[in-house]
Motif scaffolding. Structure first.
Motif, PDB file in Angstrom:
ATOM      1  N   PRO A  14       0.830  -1.208   0.000  1.00  0.00           N
ATOM      2  CA  PRO A  14       0.000   0.000   0.000  1.00  0.00           C
ATOM      3  C   PRO A  14       0.863   1.255   0.000  1.00  0.00           C
ATOM      4  O   PRO A  14       1.937   1.285   0.618  1.00  0.00           O
ATOM      5  CB  PRO A  14      -0.804  -0.135   1.289  1.00  0.00           C
ATOM      6  CG  PRO A  14      -0.870  -1.599   1.538  1.00  0.00           C
ATOM      7  CD  PRO A  14       0.445  -2.146   1.074  1.00  0.00           C
ATOM      8  N   SER A  15       0.385   2.254  -0.709  1.00  0.00           N
ATOM      9  CA  SER A  15       1.002   3.574  -0.893  1.00  0.00           C
ATOM     10  C   SER A  15       2.120   3.572  -1.929  1.00  0.00           C
ATOM     11  O   SER A  15       2.587   4.646  -2.323  1.00  0.00           O
ATOM     12  CB  SER A  15       1.524   4.175   0.419  1.00  0.00           C
ATOM     13  OG  SER A  15       2.782   3.643   0.771  1.00  0.00           O
ATOM     14  N   ALA A  86       0.179   5.439  -5.436  1.00  0.00           N
ATOM     15  CA  ALA A  86      -0.502   5.442  -4.147  1.00  0.00           C
ATOM     16  C   ALA A  86      -1.590   4.367  -4.083  1.00  0.00           C
ATOM     17  O   ALA A  86      -2.746   4.659  -3.784  1.00  0.00           O
ATOM     18  CB  ALA A  86      -1.107   6.821  -3.869  1.00  0.00           C
ATOM     19  N   THR A  88      -3.907   1.170  -3.023  1.00  0.00           N
ATOM     20  CA  THR A  88      -4.539   0.665  -1.806  1.00  0.00           C
ATOM     21  C   THR A  88      -4.981  -0.775  -2.078  1.00  0.00           C
ATOM     22  O   THR A  88      -4.979  -1.221  -3.228  1.00  0.00           O
ATOM     23  CB  THR A  88      -5.758   1.509  -1.428  1.00  0.00           C
ATOM     24  OG1 THR A  88      -6.820   1.253  -2.372  1.00  0.00           O
ATOM     25  CG2 THR A  88      -5.426   3.002  -1.436  1.00  0.00           C
ATOM     26  N   PRO A  89      -5.394  -1.497  -1.050  1.00  0.00           N
ATOM     27  CA  PRO A  89      -5.876  -2.865  -1.288  1.00  0.00           C
ATOM     28  C   PRO A  89      -7.020  -2.934  -2.301  1.00  0.00           C
ATOM     29  O   PRO A  89      -7.206  -3.976  -2.946  1.00  0.00           O
ATOM     30  CB  PRO A  89      -6.318  -3.314   0.107  1.00  0.00           C
ATOM     31  CG  PRO A  89      -5.412  -2.570   1.030  1.00  0.00           C
ATOM     32  CD  PRO A  89      -5.234  -1.211   0.391  1.00  0.00           C
ATOM     33  N   GLU A  90      -7.762  -1.837  -2.468  1.00  0.00           N
ATOM     34  CA  GLU A  90      -8.851  -1.816  -3.441  1.00  0.00           C
ATOM     35  C   GLU A  90      -8.340  -1.872  -4.881  1.00  0.00           C
ATOM     36  O   GLU A  90      -9.114  -2.089  -5.816  1.00  0.00           O
ATOM     37  CB  GLU A  90      -9.717  -0.580  -3.257  1.00  0.00           C
ATOM     38  CG  GLU A  90     -10.643  -0.624  -2.038  1.00  0.00           C
ATOM     39  CD  GLU A  90      -9.897  -0.594  -0.719  1.00  0.00           C
ATOM     40  OE1 GLU A  90     -10.300  -1.312   0.223  1.00  0.00           O
ATOM     41  OE2 GLU A  90      -8.896   0.151  -0.623  1.00  0.00           O
ATOM     42  N   ASP A  91      -7.045  -1.668  -5.074  1.00  0.00           N
ATOM     43  CA  ASP A  91      -6.461  -1.780  -6.419  1.00  0.00           C
ATOM     44  C   ASP A  91      -6.052  -3.210  -6.756  1.00  0.00           C
ATOM     45  O   ASP A  91      -5.547  -3.466  -7.854  1.00  0.00           O
ATOM     46  CB  ASP A  91      -5.253  -0.850  -6.537  1.00  0.00           C
ATOM     47  CG  ASP A  91      -5.638   0.609  -6.468  1.00  0.00           C
ATOM     48  OD1 ASP A  91      -5.002   1.359  -5.707  1.00  0.00           O
ATOM     49  OD2 ASP A  91      -6.582   1.006  -7.186  1.00  0.00           O
ATOM     50  N   VAL A 127      -2.396  -5.926  -3.738  1.00  0.00           N
ATOM     51  CA  VAL A 127      -1.863  -4.845  -2.912  1.00  0.00           C
ATOM     52  C   VAL A 127      -2.052  -5.232  -1.452  1.00  0.00           C
ATOM     53  O   VAL A 127      -3.181  -5.347  -0.964  1.00  0.00           O
ATOM     54  CB  VAL A 127      -2.568  -3.517  -3.213  1.00  0.00           C
ATOM     55  CG1 VAL A 127      -1.995  -2.401  -2.326  1.00  0.00           C
ATOM     56  CG2 VAL A 127      -2.414  -3.153  -4.688  1.00  0.00           C
ATOM     57  N   SER A 128      -0.945  -5.453  -0.785  1.00  0.00           N
ATOM     58  CA  SER A 128      -1.008  -5.914   0.593  1.00  0.00           C
ATOM     59  C   SER A 128       0.330  -5.650   1.275  1.00  0.00           C
ATOM     60  O   SER A 128       1.389  -5.699   0.632  1.00  0.00           O
ATOM     61  CB  SER A 128      -1.313  -7.415   0.642  1.00  0.00           C
ATOM     62  OG  SER A 128      -1.252  -7.906   1.975  1.00  0.00           O
ATOM     63  N   SER A 129       0.260  -5.377   2.556  1.00  0.00           N
ATOM     64  CA  SER A 129       1.489  -5.196   3.313  1.00  0.00           C
ATOM     65  C   SER A 129       1.999  -6.526   3.846  1.00  0.00           C
ATOM     66  O   SER A 129       3.079  -6.577   4.451  1.00  0.00           O
ATOM     67  CB  SER A 129       1.244  -4.216   4.469  1.00  0.00           C
ATOM     68  OG  SER A 129       0.166  -4.677   5.264  1.00  0.00           O
TER      69      SER A 129
END
Length: 129
Positions: A14-15, A86, A88-91, A127-129
């Motif tokens: 993310p980001s 930038a 986010t998990p929604e991507d 997209v994940s940390s």
């Protein structure tokens, strides 16, 4: 016959910036009348158009993504690149590149799933940390 192949990392934090490249063979990305496009499909959702770069080099972005998307090309390598900033998990989605004739661009912008053209096989990006 044109073939398109997406490549890039399958996991982005993310980001950070998502960067994908579409390598094209069997046609030139400067062929008159064609638009080289990026489309995504989040899990459980419909296809969504992000933007395209025309054979002339002009770029057009979806209003939904315009504030954080960039599409460029390298004519010497016959490839074009998507950058989505930038994230986010929604991507999280499967990302496709496609070649679409100019006549199909209205359909691509509103109903990508009903648009004819040459598509890559797609690449999963999470997209994940």
């Amino acid at each position: 016959q044109a073939q398109l192949q997406e490549s890039g990392p399958g996991l982005v934090k993310p980001s950070q910036t998502l960067s994908l490249t579409c390598a094209v063979s069997g046609d030139s990305i400067t062929s008159p009348g064609y638009y080289w496009s990026w489309i995504c499909q989040p899990p459980g959702e419909d296809l969504e158009w992000l933007g395209y770069i025309a054979y002339s080099g002009s770029v057009y972005y979806s209003p939904v993504f315009s504030s954080r998307v960039s599409i460029s090309r390298d004519t010497s390598k016959n490839q074009f690149t998507l950058r989505l900033f930038a994230v986010t998990p929604e991507d999280t989605a499967v990302y496709y590149c496609a070649r679409v004739h100019v006549d199909q661009t209205p359909s691509l912008r509103s109903h990508p799933s009903k648009t004819t053209g040459r598509w890559g096989q797609g690449t999963q990006v999470t997209v994940s940390s």
